[in-house]
Every structure is written in structure tokens, then in C-alpha cells.
Scaffold this active site. Sequence first.
Site, short mmCIF file in Angstrom:
data_model
loop_
_atom_site.label_atom_id
_atom_site.label_comp_id
_atom_site.label_asym_id
_atom_site.label_seq_id
_atom_site.Cartn_x
_atom_site.Cartn_y
_atom_site.Cartn_z
N TRP A 184 8.94 0.73 3.17
CA TRP A 184 8.24 1.96 2.82
C TRP A 184 8.43 2.21 1.34
O TRP A 184 9.54 2.04 0.82
CB TRP A 184 8.77 3.17 3.61
CG TRP A 184 8.19 4.44 3.06
CD1 TRP A 184 6.91 4.90 3.25
CD2 TRP A 184 8.83 5.37 2.16
NE1 TRP A 184 6.72 6.05 2.53
CE2 TRP A 184 7.87 6.36 1.86
CE3 TRP A 184 10.09 5.45 1.59
CZ2 TRP A 184 8.16 7.43 1.01
CZ3 TRP A 184 10.38 6.52 0.74
CH2 TRP A 184 9.42 7.49 0.46
N GLU A 213 5.45 0.82 6.78
CA GLU A 213 5.26 2.23 7.14
C GLU A 213 4.22 2.87 6.22
O GLU A 213 4.31 2.76 5.00
CB GLU A 213 6.61 2.96 7.02
CG GLU A 213 6.54 4.45 7.33
CD GLU A 213 7.91 5.13 7.23
OE1 GLU A 213 8.87 4.50 6.71
OE2 GLU A 213 8.03 6.28 7.66
N LYS A 250 1.91 6.30 4.85
CA LYS A 250 2.17 7.71 4.56
C LYS A 250 0.90 8.37 4.06
O LYS A 250 0.05 7.72 3.48
CB LYS A 250 3.29 7.82 3.52
CG LYS A 250 3.79 9.24 3.33
CD LYS A 250 5.24 9.28 2.91
CE LYS A 250 5.65 10.71 2.61
NZ LYS A 250 7.09 10.85 2.42
N ASP A 256 5.19 6.83 11.33
CA ASP A 256 6.14 7.96 11.27
C ASP A 256 5.29 9.19 11.59
O ASP A 256 4.28 9.44 10.92
CB ASP A 256 6.74 8.01 9.86
CG ASP A 256 7.68 9.18 9.65
OD1 ASP A 256 7.32 10.31 10.02
OD2 ASP A 256 8.77 8.96 9.09
N HIS A 307 3.73 11.52 9.01
CA HIS A 307 2.93 10.95 7.93
C HIS A 307 1.42 11.00 8.16
O HIS A 307 0.69 10.11 7.72
CB HIS A 307 3.35 9.51 7.68
CG HIS A 307 4.73 9.41 7.10
ND1 HIS A 307 5.26 8.24 6.63
CD2 HIS A 307 5.68 10.35 6.90
CE1 HIS A 307 6.49 8.45 6.18
NE2 HIS A 307 6.77 9.73 6.34
N HIS A 351 8.82 5.88 13.68
CA HIS A 351 9.83 6.78 13.14
C HIS A 351 9.57 8.11 13.80
O HIS A 351 8.51 8.70 13.60
CB HIS A 351 9.68 6.92 11.62
CG HIS A 351 10.45 5.90 10.85
ND1 HIS A 351 10.50 5.89 9.48
CD2 HIS A 351 11.23 4.86 11.27
CE1 HIS A 351 11.27 4.88 9.09
NE2 HIS A 351 11.71 4.24 10.16
N ASP A 397 5.10 16.99 6.17
CA ASP A 397 6.10 15.97 6.48
C ASP A 397 7.51 16.51 6.21
O ASP A 397 8.23 16.01 5.37
CB ASP A 397 5.80 14.76 5.58
CG ASP A 397 6.77 13.61 5.79
OD1 ASP A 397 7.29 13.48 6.91
OD2 ASP A 397 7.01 12.86 4.83
N ASP A 452 10.26 16.60 8.02
CA ASP A 452 11.43 15.89 8.53
C ASP A 452 12.46 16.78 9.18
O ASP A 452 13.66 16.63 8.95
CB ASP A 452 12.05 15.01 7.43
CG ASP A 452 11.32 13.69 7.29
OD1 ASP A 452 11.24 12.96 8.30
OD2 ASP A 452 10.80 13.39 6.20
N ASP A 482 13.97 9.40 12.37
CA ASP A 482 13.91 9.52 10.91
C ASP A 482 13.67 10.97 10.52
O ASP A 482 12.55 11.45 10.56
CB ASP A 482 12.79 8.64 10.33
CG ASP A 482 12.69 8.77 8.81
OD1 ASP A 482 13.67 9.24 8.19
OD2 ASP A 482 11.63 8.44 8.25
#
Length: 418
Positions: free
Chosen positions: A184, A225, A227, A258, A261, A285, A293, A295, A325
Site C-alpha cells: 500500500w 491495497e 484507496k 480495506d 477505502h 483489511h 477512512d 480507522d 487494520d
Amino acid sequence: MNQNERYLSAKEMYAKIGVDTEAALAKLQNIRISMHCWQADDVHGFEGMGALTGGIQTTGNYPGIARNPEEVFADLDKALSLIPGTHKINVHANYAIGEPGETIERDKLEPRHFAKWVELAKKHGCGLDFNPTIFSHPMAKDGMTLSHPDKEVRDYWVRHTIACIRISEYFATETGYPCVMNIWTGDGCKDIPADRMGPRARYADSIDRALACGYDKSKVYVTVESKVFGIGVEAYTVGSGEFSLCYAISRGITPLMDNGHYHPTEVVSDKIPALLCFSDKIALHITRPIRWDSDHVVAFDDETREMMKEVVRCDALDRVFLSTDYFDASINRVGALVIGMRNVQKALLNALLTPNEDLKALQDAGNYSKLFALQEEYKLMPLGDVWAEFCRRNNVCPCNTWYSEIEKYEEEVLSKRV
Ligand code: RNT
Ligand code: ZN
């Protein structure tokens, strides 16, 4: 009722809808989720690089952050002791451990820098996954790395990626489990670019050059990955969804999604079966985006449940690499690891306890009313009693008490880190 009686009663209720709780528990026992090491210290790693760059950020300053390998390992030990089952540990290249005083260049990383991680994994019976760290570094120039216009910059990151492939092979050989190595980068532009294709062509060429080093594909699964955007790189992301997916499929490597993303109205649960139609393996993820995003720690929420339902009902448990993640620095970091991992497991258990074939038959028969009715009713089945049984069999604290272990750890260990 005691735990055993509650489990037996739940078992009977599930049997009535055609679900075998023992079979579900046996399957769950074998599912390894890759626990990301970087929640332990807000993605700092051991290089003393300081602030995160590359479009990612942690917020919060909860006390007790791990400051060195010993502390990170102690925190991961604690987290693993409260998570039922045997898993994998997901390591980032910036968590290399050198000899005292040794400065380790990222393009010169060697397996020996990760020997302590292998020790940790072996202690827990865990596998290991790996990630090149292509951000938070002076060679990540002008927001670009593998796609940078300057060949010297690209070459540096190609060398880093090759070094990481070698370390991934070492992980697989040492642990006996294949290693997922995820590429990534945060490459992109803050504002409207003048060239969107050039960086993408260079990114593809750089990864091609790294993969050309040759590696054992039964040991290392390289993933890419995608995004949608990062902080400070809002206008343009080189490794966008389309780029990463087409790149992975065309090169016979594995796409990684992910779920932070994508545009907030897009859902990865729907993308899982779409990709499984074309790719033997896919990787995830698992995170929780709030509005963007962000997280946040994975919750037992609708989308996590829906994602795990897709993995289970597509019969793809051996085709989907599961990894967490997220990075939340505003709450107890060890607790955050445990909460997220256990929630992924609960979502998997929920999926395994769903009579998926019966529900598919209702859909195929066009009986959408009954399908809706049953899907809603099944939400109230006694999942918690089966989950408690899973915890009991794995000798981890029962559902309502594990957090006291974190409180104790905070008092005895984390609060002393000042
Ligand atoms: C960033 C990506 C990436 C990172 C880790 C630390 O948006 O999700 O996976 O979180 O490499
Ligand atoms: Zn990610």
C-alpha cells in the site's frame, strides 16, 4: 442457568432452524485472523521517524503507548491472551529490530531484523503477515514513492519491496503458514493533478520490477491495497480502486480491500462476492470508517456482519485473507485490539450460525417476504450463548469479564509508562 445450560439451550434453538452449533464452533476454531501490530503504538514503529505521513493519521493520546519492542510485544501478548483461538500477527517493515545502535535502512532490511517477531509468533503458534512501509520516510518525496517521477526514488522503494518479499518468505518458512505481503502506498496529489496516468504507469512498472525478483508463490501471497483518498492527498490517489484491482488481476496476485477505502455509501460486503467470481484469493483489511477512512476500532455492526456473512456463504473461508487494520489512540490500545478482533470473530460466528442455504433457496424461489421475515428473526437468536461457549472452550475470560484484565494491565503496566 449456568453457561453449560445456556449453551445447550442455544444449541437446541439453532438445531430447530437447521444449524449445527458444534460444526460452527469447529469452523470458527480454525479461522486465523491477522491481528495488526500497529494498533499497539499508533503506527510509530521502531525507527523513531515521528509523525505519520502518507495520508494516514491517528488521533488521541491515551496514556500507556508502547515505546519499544519489549512494550509492543508485551501488549500483543496481553491482547492475544484475551482473544479466543490461534491467529496471525501482521507486522509492518518499520517494526524492524536491529542490534543496539544499528540504523536500519528500509532498502536494506533483512530477515534477521525480524527474528524477534518470529519468536513471538512461534510462542503463540501464530502465523505472520508482512507489509512494506512505504510512507513516513524522507524518501516518500512530494507525496510519491513507487510512482515518483524520479527513478532514484522509485528504485529505493523497489529495493525495499524486494527486501520485504524476502522477509515474507522467511516468515512463511519459519512459521509454516503462508505470508500475505501487502503493498500500500499513499501516493497521490493534494490538488488537481496535471497527469493522472503517468504516475499509475510508473506505479505498475515499479511493482512489476519488484515482483520480478522471483519468489515462492505457495509461501508468499502479494496483495495490493487500493484507496480512495488520504489526508493531504485528497484530489488524486495513484493506487485507486480500479488501478489496484486491474493490476492485481492482470498480474495474478491478490487484490486487497480495506473497507475504509471507498465512498461511504459503497460496501465491501457487496464487493467480496464480485471479486471472488474472478480471483482465487482476496484479502481484507477490516476496519470501521465513520464518515471517512477514520480507522475506528471494528464494532459488531451491520457491515462487519454482512462482510463475514459473504465470506462464509460464498464458502470462501480458505480464499479470503482476513486482517484487522485500525488505529485508535483515544482509548486503551490493548483493549482496542481485543475488541476489534473479537468482533470479527463474533461476526464470523453469526455467519456460521445462519441457515444460509435455506435463505438462498427463499431468494431463488422469489419468496422475498419470508426471506426478509426470517433474516430479521434470526438476528435475535442466542448467538451470545454460543460465543460464551467458544470463549470457555478457549480458556479466555468470559464475555462480560475480560475487560477487567485490561484494567489490571493498565494499572500494573501501562500506567507506569511515563
Ligand atoms: C492506509 C491503509 C494501510 C495502513 C497500514 C498501516 O490507509 O489502510 O493498510 O493502514 O499499512
Ligand atoms: Zn488498510
